[in-house]
Design a protein around this motif. Sequence first.
Motif, PDB file in Angstrom:
ATOM      1  N   PRO A   1      37.204  30.042  39.655  1.00  0.00           N
ATOM      2  CA  PRO A   1      38.315  31.003  39.582  1.00  0.00           C
ATOM      3  C   PRO A   1      38.595  31.611  40.948  1.00  0.00           C
ATOM      4  N   ALA A   2      39.801  32.194  41.092  1.00  0.00           N
ATOM      5  CA  ALA A   2      40.156  32.857  42.344  1.00  0.00           C
ATOM      6  C   ALA A   2      39.315  34.125  42.508  1.00  0.00           C
ATOM      7  N   GLU A   3      38.993  34.457  43.748  1.00  0.00           N
ATOM      8  CA  GLU A   3      38.306  35.725  44.015  1.00  0.00           C
ATOM      9  C   GLU A   3      39.310  36.851  43.830  1.00  0.00           C
ATOM     10  N   LYS A   4      39.000  37.823  42.995  1.00  0.00           N
ATOM     11  CA  LYS A   4      39.979  38.842  42.631  1.00  0.00           C
ATOM     12  C   LYS A   4      40.287  39.799  43.780  1.00  0.00           C
ATOM     13  N   LYS A   5      41.573  40.125  43.894  1.00  0.00           N
ATOM     14  CA  LYS A   5      42.044  41.116  44.845  1.00  0.00           C
ATOM     15  C   LYS A   5      42.492  42.336  44.040  1.00  0.00           C
ATOM     16  N   ALA A   6      42.260  43.544  44.571  1.00  0.00           N
ATOM     17  CA  ALA A   6      42.598  44.762  43.832  1.00  0.00           C
ATOM     18  C   ALA A   6      44.078  44.795  43.502  1.00  0.00           C
ATOM     19  N   GLY A   7      44.379  45.017  42.223  1.00  0.00           N
ATOM     20  CA  GLY A   7      45.758  45.046  41.760  1.00  0.00           C
ATOM     21  C   GLY A   7      46.139  46.409  41.224  1.00  0.00           C
ATOM     22  N   ILE A   8      46.949  46.410  40.172  1.00  0.00           N
ATOM     23  CA  ILE A   8      47.527  47.642  39.654  1.00  0.00           C
ATOM     24  C   ILE A   8      46.471  48.605  39.112  1.00  0.00           C
ATOM     25  N   GLU A   9      45.277  48.094  38.843  1.00  0.00           N
ATOM     26  CA  GLU A   9      44.203  48.962  38.372  1.00  0.00           C
ATOM     27  C   GLU A   9      43.630  49.824  39.488  1.00  0.00           C
ATOM     28  N   SER A  10      43.991  49.516  40.752  1.00  0.00           N
ATOM     29  CA  SER A  10      43.473  50.246  41.908  1.00  0.00           C
ATOM     30  C   SER A  10      44.453  51.333  42.335  1.00  0.00           C
ATOM     31  N   LYS A  11      43.950  52.488  42.746  1.00  0.00           N
ATOM     32  CA  LYS A  11      44.834  53.573  43.204  1.00  0.00           C
ATOM     33  C   LYS A  11      45.495  53.225  44.531  1.00  0.00           C
ATOM     34  N   ASP A  12      44.963  52.261  45.227  1.00  0.00           N
ATOM     35  CA  ASP A  12      45.535  51.853  46.516  1.00  0.00           C
ATOM     36  C   ASP A  12      46.556  50.715  46.382  1.00  0.00           C
TER      37      ASP A  12
END
Length: 246
Positions: free
Chosen positions: A23-34
């Motif tokens: 699988p792809a290594e996850k990048k921070a998305g909408i769940e992140s405040k940033d």
Amino acid sequence: MYKSLTLALSIALIPAFALAAPPAEKKAGIESKDYKWNAQEGEKIEALKLKGNAKAGKEGYEVCGACHLPSGAGRSDGTFPQLAGQHTTVLIKQMADIRAGLRDNPTMYPFAKELTDAQELANVSAYIESLCIPVDHGKYEGPDAAKQIADGKAMYEKECIECHKANGEGVKDKFYPVLAGQHYKYLLRQMTEIRDGHRRNANPDMVKIIKKYDNAQLVAISAYQASLTMPGSMCKAAPAKGGKKK
């Protein structure tokens, strides 16, 4: 020739690749405040600056066509979206997000990562955009279809039309996708995932709008969206020939 043979073999072995690829290594998305929607960075920006070559993109699309079909029509059961005629900006963003681990799509990721670089991303997107939008896509077919479409139309015109426009043509330079010709079941699944926070590269403005709609309302909105047509941009689904609109 070598690449064509490689692609043909890839298509033949799709289930094995899909199961074997990490699988792809996850990048921070909408769940992140940033999280910042559509941040102007990375491979996406590089591809957006390039001029896509639709002729070259046709070859790169071969591996995509195994699921999305050579015409770009996708599957009426909603498992794979209709792609033909989609804006290049939207296609580049979504493929780059999947490749970067910002949008979770374990089925598509093994194939999206096979695109060699930003130029091939631009080429494939240009080819897909050049395809006409099939008219015989999946629609809501319940006995209450007329009521669902009428209810959905009222909600669409209240809050969706500003971005996705009257005929579902979207806005290319704002990355708002074409909805006309999209399969009902795909639209319903995506809107549900956006509402519930499962599509991690979603536009927060859309999440705010869609959050208040319950499942029944999303059915009606999806039914209406799937009924939209774009005059002059749609055709009977058929194998792609030369990447030109009919």
